[in-house]
Design a protein around this motif. Structure first.
Motif, PDB file in Angstrom:
ATOM      1  N   ARG A   2      -1.384  22.538  -0.049  1.00  0.00           N
ATOM      2  CA  ARG A   2      -1.247  23.776   0.724  1.00  0.00           C
ATOM      3  C   ARG A   2      -2.618  24.418   0.920  1.00  0.00           C
ATOM      4  NH1 ARG A   2       0.691  25.233  -4.496  1.00  0.00           N
ATOM      5  NH2 ARG A   2      -0.643  26.805  -5.439  1.00  0.00           N
ATOM      6  N   ARG A   3      -2.710  25.167   1.990  1.00  0.00           N
ATOM      7  CA  ARG A   3      -3.939  25.900   2.275  1.00  0.00           C
ATOM      8  C   ARG A   3      -3.918  27.211   1.492  1.00  0.00           C
ATOM      9  NH1 ARG A   3      -6.785  23.661   6.287  1.00  0.00           N
ATOM     10  NH2 ARG A   3      -7.953  25.485   6.900  1.00  0.00           N
ATOM     11  N   PRO A   4      -5.071  27.767   1.200  1.00  0.00           N
ATOM     12  CA  PRO A   4      -5.102  29.050   0.500  1.00  0.00           C
ATOM     13  C   PRO A   4      -4.644  30.183   1.424  1.00  0.00           C
ATOM     14  CG  PRO A   4      -7.301  28.435   1.173  1.00  0.00           C
ATOM     15  CD  PRO A   4      -6.412  27.265   1.509  1.00  0.00           C
ATOM     16  N   VAL A   5      -4.279  31.296   0.843  1.00  0.00           N
ATOM     17  CA  VAL A   5      -3.917  32.485   1.618  1.00  0.00           C
ATOM     18  C   VAL A   5      -5.182  33.095   2.223  1.00  0.00           C
ATOM     19  CG1 VAL A   5      -2.955  34.824   1.455  1.00  0.00           C
ATOM     20  CG2 VAL A   5      -1.889  32.941   0.183  1.00  0.00           C
ATOM     21  N   VAL A   6      -6.230  33.162   1.422  1.00  0.00           N
ATOM     22  CA  VAL A   6      -7.501  33.766   1.832  1.00  0.00           C
ATOM     23  C   VAL A   6      -8.460  32.650   2.231  1.00  0.00           C
ATOM     24  CG1 VAL A   6      -9.413  35.235   1.064  1.00  0.00           C
ATOM     25  CG2 VAL A   6      -7.089  35.669   0.217  1.00  0.00           C
ATOM     26  N   PRO A   7      -9.086  32.731   3.415  1.00  0.00           N
ATOM     27  CA  PRO A   7      -9.996  31.669   3.866  1.00  0.00           C
ATOM     28  C   PRO A   7     -11.251  31.545   2.990  1.00  0.00           C
ATOM     29  CG  PRO A   7      -9.629  33.307   5.610  1.00  0.00           C
ATOM     30  CD  PRO A   7      -8.924  33.797   4.385  1.00  0.00           C
ATOM     31  N   LEU A   8     -11.859  30.355   3.024  1.00  0.00           N
ATOM     32  CA  LEU A   8     -13.027  30.021   2.201  1.00  0.00           C
ATOM     33  C   LEU A   8     -14.129  31.073   2.262  1.00  0.00           C
ATOM     34  CD1 LEU A   8     -14.810  28.136   0.471  1.00  0.00           C
ATOM     35  CD2 LEU A   8     -15.455  26.985   2.588  1.00  0.00           C
ATOM     36  N   VAL A   9     -14.541  31.482   3.439  1.00  0.00           N
ATOM     37  CA  VAL A   9     -15.670  32.412   3.573  1.00  0.00           C
ATOM     38  C   VAL A   9     -15.373  33.728   2.851  1.00  0.00           C
ATOM     39  CG1 VAL A   9     -17.051  33.741   5.226  1.00  0.00           C
ATOM     40  CG2 VAL A   9     -16.502  31.361   5.704  1.00  0.00           C
ATOM     41  N   GLU A  10     -14.134  34.204   2.951  1.00  0.00           N
ATOM     42  CA  GLU A  10     -13.768  35.451   2.286  1.00  0.00           C
ATOM     43  C   GLU A  10     -13.672  35.270   0.773  1.00  0.00           C
ATOM     44  OE1 GLU A  10     -10.313  37.224   4.115  1.00  0.00           O
ATOM     45  OE2 GLU A  10     -11.130  36.873   6.124  1.00  0.00           O
ATOM     46  N   ARG A  11     -13.116  34.135   0.313  1.00  0.00           N
ATOM     47  CA  ARG A  11     -13.037  33.875  -1.125  1.00  0.00           C
ATOM     48  C   ARG A  11     -14.435  33.779  -1.721  1.00  0.00           C
ATOM     49  NH1 ARG A  11     -10.883  28.871  -1.846  1.00  0.00           N
ATOM     50  NH2 ARG A  11     -10.806  28.395   0.365  1.00  0.00           N
TER      51      ARG A  11
ATOM     52  N   PHE B 105      -7.581  36.390  -5.789  1.00  0.00           N
ATOM     53  CA  PHE B 105      -8.391  36.568  -6.994  1.00  0.00           C
ATOM     54  C   PHE B 105      -7.682  37.462  -8.012  1.00  0.00           C
ATOM     55  CE2 PHE B 105     -11.815  37.847  -9.742  1.00  0.00           C
ATOM     56  CZ  PHE B 105     -12.621  36.721  -9.787  1.00  0.00           C
ATOM     57  N   HIS B 106      -7.625  36.983  -9.260  1.00  0.00           N
ATOM     58  CA  HIS B 106      -6.912  37.699 -10.315  1.00  0.00           C
ATOM     59  C   HIS B 106      -7.656  37.577 -11.641  1.00  0.00           C
ATOM     60  CE1 HIS B 106      -5.466  33.807 -11.765  1.00  0.00           C
ATOM     61  NE2 HIS B 106      -5.123  33.524 -10.523  1.00  0.00           N
ATOM     62  N   VAL B 107      -7.100  38.175 -12.690  1.00  0.00           N
ATOM     63  CA  VAL B 107      -7.769  38.248 -13.983  1.00  0.00           C
ATOM     64  C   VAL B 107      -8.022  36.865 -14.594  1.00  0.00           C
ATOM     65  CG1 VAL B 107      -5.710  38.531 -15.446  1.00  0.00           C
ATOM     66  CG2 VAL B 107      -7.892  39.584 -16.122  1.00  0.00           C
ATOM     67  N   GLY B 108      -7.198  35.892 -14.312  1.00  0.00           N
ATOM     68  CA  GLY B 108      -7.436  34.536 -14.804  1.00  0.00           C
ATOM     69  C   GLY B 108      -8.732  33.967 -14.245  1.00  0.00           C
ATOM     70  N   HIS B 109      -8.991  34.233 -12.974  1.00  0.00           N
ATOM     71  CA  HIS B 109     -10.252  33.798 -12.363  1.00  0.00           C
ATOM     72  C   HIS B 109     -11.425  34.512 -13.033  1.00  0.00           C
ATOM     73  CE1 HIS B 109      -7.639  33.116  -8.586  1.00  0.00           C
ATOM     74  NE2 HIS B 109      -7.828  31.949  -9.184  1.00  0.00           N
TER      75      HIS B 109
ATOM     76  N   VAL C   4     -16.431  27.337  -4.882  1.00  0.00           N
ATOM     77  CA  VAL C   4     -15.229  27.802  -4.199  1.00  0.00           C
ATOM     78  C   VAL C   4     -14.754  26.661  -3.307  1.00  0.00           C
ATOM     79  CG1 VAL C   4     -14.221  29.581  -2.730  1.00  0.00           C
ATOM     80  CG2 VAL C   4     -16.082  30.177  -4.304  1.00  0.00           C
ATOM     81  N   VAL C   5     -13.580  26.142  -3.624  1.00  0.00           N
ATOM     82  CA  VAL C   5     -13.081  24.934  -2.968  1.00  0.00           C
ATOM     83  C   VAL C   5     -12.629  25.245  -1.539  1.00  0.00           C
ATOM     84  CG1 VAL C   5     -11.432  23.031  -3.126  1.00  0.00           C
ATOM     85  CG2 VAL C   5     -12.401  24.017  -5.219  1.00  0.00           C
ATOM     86  N   ALA C   6     -13.074  24.406  -0.608  1.00  0.00           N
ATOM     87  CA  ALA C   6     -12.782  24.580   0.815  1.00  0.00           C
ATOM     88  C   ALA C   6     -11.292  24.467   1.110  1.00  0.00           C
ATOM     89  CB  ALA C   6     -13.547  23.534   1.629  1.00  0.00           C
ATOM     90  N   ASP C   7     -10.869  25.155   2.148  1.00  0.00           N
ATOM     91  CA  ASP C   7      -9.467  25.171   2.565  1.00  0.00           C
ATOM     92  C   ASP C   7      -8.913  23.758   2.747  1.00  0.00           C
ATOM     93  OD1 ASP C   7     -10.280  27.817   2.766  1.00  0.00           O
ATOM     94  OD2 ASP C   7      -9.691  28.068   4.848  1.00  0.00           O
TER      95      ASP C   7
END
Length: 147
Positions: free
Chosen positions: A53-62, A19-23, A41-44
């Motif tokens: 590619r999969r996200p770095v941070v899992p769906l539940v945490e995002r 998560f960053h300022v663009g978000h 929030v799009v699922a892994d």
């Protein structure tokens, strides 16, 4: 939320990975254009299919992070590939995207499909200097052994 109350419901979907300022900017601008903002929030697994590619941070945490952003009224775990299928579940009035989609074949197709069901597509400026891709590259650089 009751659909009969006249409130304008907006939907802003994204990976929201690293998560960053663009978000934050996307969610801030979106909330200013609707009464009730749903952040998708799009699922892994969906990200793996659509972005390769999969996200770095899992769906539940995002989703947990996004749920605590003051501009967000509701969080939706987006597990469907087709945004129109997501609309059928949520019935939002406006769909928010970064303007990196504007004028692209994917963006134009999205606009056509949503226009058929009365959903407006609104674009916001893409934060060029900060992205999850740039952050991933910076992290990878930090992990490389020094020569």
């Amino acid at each position: 939320m009751s659909r009969g109350d006249g409130a304008r419901v907006g939907y802003a979907a994204g990976a929201f990975d690293l998560f960053h300022v663009g978000h934050l900017n996307l969610l801030r601008h979106a909330k200013a254009r609707c009464d009730h903002l749903i952040a998708g929030v799009v699922a892994d697994e969906v990200l793996e299919i659509t972005k390769g590619r999969r996200p770095v941070v899992p769906l539940v945490e995002r989703a947990e992070i996004v749920s605590h952003i003051s501009y967000v009224d509701e969080v939706h775990h987006e597990v469907l590939l087709d945004k129109l299928d997501t609309w059928r579940e949520l019935r939002f009035d406006v769909f928010f995207k970064g303007d990196d989609w504007r004028g692209t074949p994917k963006g134009e197709e999205l606009e056509r499909r949503f226009a058929r069901v009365g959903v407006e597509v609104v674009y916001f400026p893409y934060t060029v200097h900060t992205s999850s891709t740039i952050l991933r590259a910076a992290l990878a650089e930090l992990e490389r052994p020094a020569v």
